[in-house]
Design an enzyme around this catalytic site. Structure first.
Site, short mmCIF file in Angstrom:
data_model
loop_
_atom_site.label_atom_id
_atom_site.label_comp_id
_atom_site.label_asym_id
_atom_site.label_seq_id
_atom_site.Cartn_x
_atom_site.Cartn_y
_atom_site.Cartn_z
N ASP A 341 0.82 -1.21 0.00
CA ASP A 341 0.00 0.00 0.00
C ASP A 341 0.86 1.27 0.00
O ASP A 341 1.92 1.31 0.61
CB ASP A 341 -0.89 -0.01 1.24
N GLU A 394 1.02 -0.43 -5.14
CA GLU A 394 0.05 0.64 -5.36
C GLU A 394 0.87 1.93 -5.42
O GLU A 394 1.18 2.54 -4.41
CB GLU A 394 -0.98 0.71 -4.22
#
Length: 684
Positions: A341, A394
């Site tokens: 993330d 990401e």
């Protein structure tokens, strides 16, 4: 504040009220060397709480890294949370590793570390950073667990995993938030009312597997299940980097969940968050009275907008903590991949920071060099230690070589989320079709960089929250047009190079924005007066089936030879057409998307070879809720050069639709398939 009265640290041996015999350290000298280098990738087998037999006595060994502590004790329900009962010993002073062995202690015991710092008279009770289990929030104690009980039955999946996750394998990912996918509804039971509640890992396993299998997704991506205190963070502010959240059950329950899904031939990707952590006082922050896990300089060590701390990637012990956590999930829970993330927040020192709020690197730049080194080491460790697994970044910026090997200067990820494609396409799809002709570049620009990285096309949870609207509500027009737009969009997406990711609810067109507190609106699929949702789900299932069945959609997924435009320029009609190929020309598929509500009759389309073409899928089929404007008859090519092709066909383009065509490879109706005269033919 004055210093509390605490027992003095014993000079040698491990002292507690029930066991005074010196206990050998659980660490070897090589363990300590690797930890100091940041390369002890099995560190979780030493740190934390581990059942152990010492001199014939069963108990639990505790070890924690706290180099700036003056005194540490293990407190828990077994000693009345008494700071004097079970003191730890600083066994390895250079590294600051503390240990103790508590005899007679068993699984299920609650515990924390009570730390008295060398600085500022700081006294705090902390959870175990390496704990395998934690109490259900709002309680915060760690729990002693042995995670070796589960007997895995997923060997068949693990043997084929590398092939199933190859760069040129089809991957259709269903992103799930376990807490809101489906609830157990409130119901009356004899003598009580059972409240609306989360499903457990063991309840989710068969329900989620059946659903994902029925609709032909290849993978499930779980939003973070690493323990976290606040439901509203969705798991992205993690406190337990080695503990599956207790919201849904025990560690063994989660192992059962993974095992069950694997036995159905479905992979599992886990969202994992090494980019920041919350400031909760009982967890990692200011752990031993110093900024141990985070950078001490707030210009480097805080994300003010998120209210979180940034890991100190320059410290080898912190990198070790994180890399061992990543490998822990891949090894001990058989997770197939990690989606990392907020990578962009790690790569840039000025991320979400104004001038004067960040510190340049040693060369005066904004690149976070220590974070870059950490990410490279992470990916190298994953591929070396657990081959066949994947990592996904990401990453929302234009940082180069995210998915290229570290030996050429890349970060080493397997895949990267294509955030640019996502933003461009959602902006395009929101437009009234009458305006789309002026924004045609939105749907063609992504192919300018489609092969610069190995991409995943994400329609994730972030796109359906915070007043952004659900996928179906983003679409313009009346009810029919909204669903037609979304089908056309999904059809185009499944044809575009890159792996596919769809957040739960998007597959059946949920009207409501995602709410982490509530179950998805499953009742929409059972509403006889409005079949659009079930029809959209059927369409997504068909796309997934074609995606897995047709080699053209994945065999050259990361190779420019697998794609070519037929016509990217028809902005006047808001039509695009392209072909997807494998190494076998007979596998070629043609995609034609009409992003206006105007049917295009007698539309001439260039084709890559002469022959007979048929409709493989049409999003306007009445089966999917369309108007039924289909190409039911085979289309024989004409030797008319068109759109850079030597041959062409004529077809009907339905309104707001994506049509997929394929060339027949055998004779149909006694009419032999012709070949492109430009293609050399074999001789006898």
């Amino acid at each position: 504040m004055s210093a509390p009265h605490l027992p003095q640290q014993p000079e040698s041996g491990i002292h507690n009220h029930t066991h005074t015999q010196a206990v050998p350290s659980i660490f070897s000298e090589f363990d300590l060397y690797l930890f100091g280098q940041g390369k002890h990738f099995h560190l979780y087998e030493k740190m934390g709480a581990h059942p152990r037999v010492v001199n014939g006595v069963e108990g639990v060994n505790f070890a924690v890294w706290a180099p700036n502590a003056r005194t540490i004790s293990v407190i828990g329900d077994f000693n009345g949370w008494n700071r004097s009962a079970n003191l730890m010993e600083l066994r390895h002073q250079d590294l600051g590793v503390w240990e103790t062995f508590i005899p007679g202690l068993q699984e299920g015991a609650l515990y924390k570390y009570s730390i008295y710092s060398r600085y500022n008279n700081y006294v705090v009770d902390k959870i175990d950073p390496y704990a395998f289990a934690c109490e259900l929030r709002p309680n915060t104690a760690s729990i002693v667990r042995d995670i070796k009980h589960h007997e895995w039955q997923d060997a068949a999946w693990l043997e084929q995993r590398a092939q199933r996750q190859d760069l040129n394998a089809p991957m259709s990912i269903y992103e799930v938030h376990l807490g809101s996918w489906r609830h157990v509804p409130e119901r009356h039971v004899p003598g009580a009312v059972e409240e609306d509640r989360f499903m457990t890992y063991r309840e989710l396993a068969p329900a989620l597997t059946e659903y994902v299998k029925a609709h032909d997704f290849t993978h499930i991506e779980l939003m973070p299940i690493t323990e976290y205190p606040f439901d509203g963070s969705w798991g992205y502010q993690c406190t337990g980097y080695y503990a599956p959240t207790s919201r849904f059950g025990t560690p063994e329950d989660f192992q059962y969940f993974v095992d069950y899904i694997h036995q159905a031939g479905i992979g599992i990707i886990l969202d994992w968050v090494p980019s920041h952590f919350p400031k909760d006082g009982y967890a990692l922050s200011y752990f031993d009275g110093t900024h141990l896990y985070e950078y001490p300089d707030p210009r480097k060590g805080e994300h003010k907008e998120w209210g979180t701390y940034v890991f100190d990637y320059g410290r080898s012990e912190v990198r070790n903590f994180l890399i061992a956590s990543a490998l822990f999930w891949l090894r001990e829970y058989h997770i197939d991949g990690l989606r990392v993330d907020a990578v962009a927040s790690m790569l840039y020192l000025d991320y979400l920071r104004e001038s004067g709020e960040w510190v340049p690197n040693e060369h005066g730049g904004r690149e976070h060099l220590e974070a870059v080194t950490f990410l490279q080491q992470l990916n190298e460790a994953v591929y070396a230690e657990v081959p066949g697994t994947i990592t996904v970044a990401e990453e929302s910026s234009a940082w180069p070589l995210v998915t290229r090997p570290t030996y050429v200067g890349g970060l080493g990820f397997t895949h990267k989320w294509n955030m640019g494609w996502m933003h461009d396409m959602l902006e395009y799809m929101k437009l009234d079709p009458v305006h789309r002709r002026y924004h045609h570049n939105n749907i063609t620009f992504s192919m300018m960089y489609a092969y610069s990285e190995n991409y995943v096309l994400p329609l994730s949870h972030d796109e359906v929250v915070h007043i952004k609207g659900s996928m179906i509500r983003k679409m313009p027009g009346d009810l029919w047009q909204k669903f037609a737009n979304l089908r056309a969009f999904y059809g185009y997406m499944w044809g575009h190079p890159g792996k596919k990711l769809l957040f739960m609810g998007g597959e059946f067109g949920q009207w409501s924005e995602w709410n982490y507190k509530e179950s998805l609106d499953w009742h929409l699929l059972a509403e006889p007066s409005d079949p659009h949702h079930a029809q959209l789900l059927d369409f997504v299932s068909q796309l997934n089936q074609i995606y897995q069945r047709e080699p053209a959609l994945s065999a050259l997924d990361c190779d420019p030879a697998g794609f070519s435009w037929i016509d990217p320029h028809d902005s006047d009609n808001s039509v695009i057409s392209f072909q997807r190929r494998s190494k076998d020309a007979d596998d070629t598929l043609l995609f034609i998307s009409n992003f206006t509500p105007v049917p295009r009759h007698d539309y001439r389309l260039g084709v890559p070879a002469s022959g007979i073409y048929y409709e493989l899928l049409n999003s306007d089929d009445t089966r999917y809720g369309g108007s039924g404007l289909l190409n039911t008859e085979d289309m024989t090519s004409d030797p008319i050069a068109w759109q850079s092709c030597s041959h062409s066909i004529v077809l009907t383009l339905p309104p707001l639709s994506t049509v997929i065509l394929k060339r027949r490879t055998d004779s149909v109706g006694n009419e032999p398939v012709t070949t492109n005269p430009d293609t050399p033919q074999p001789t006898e």
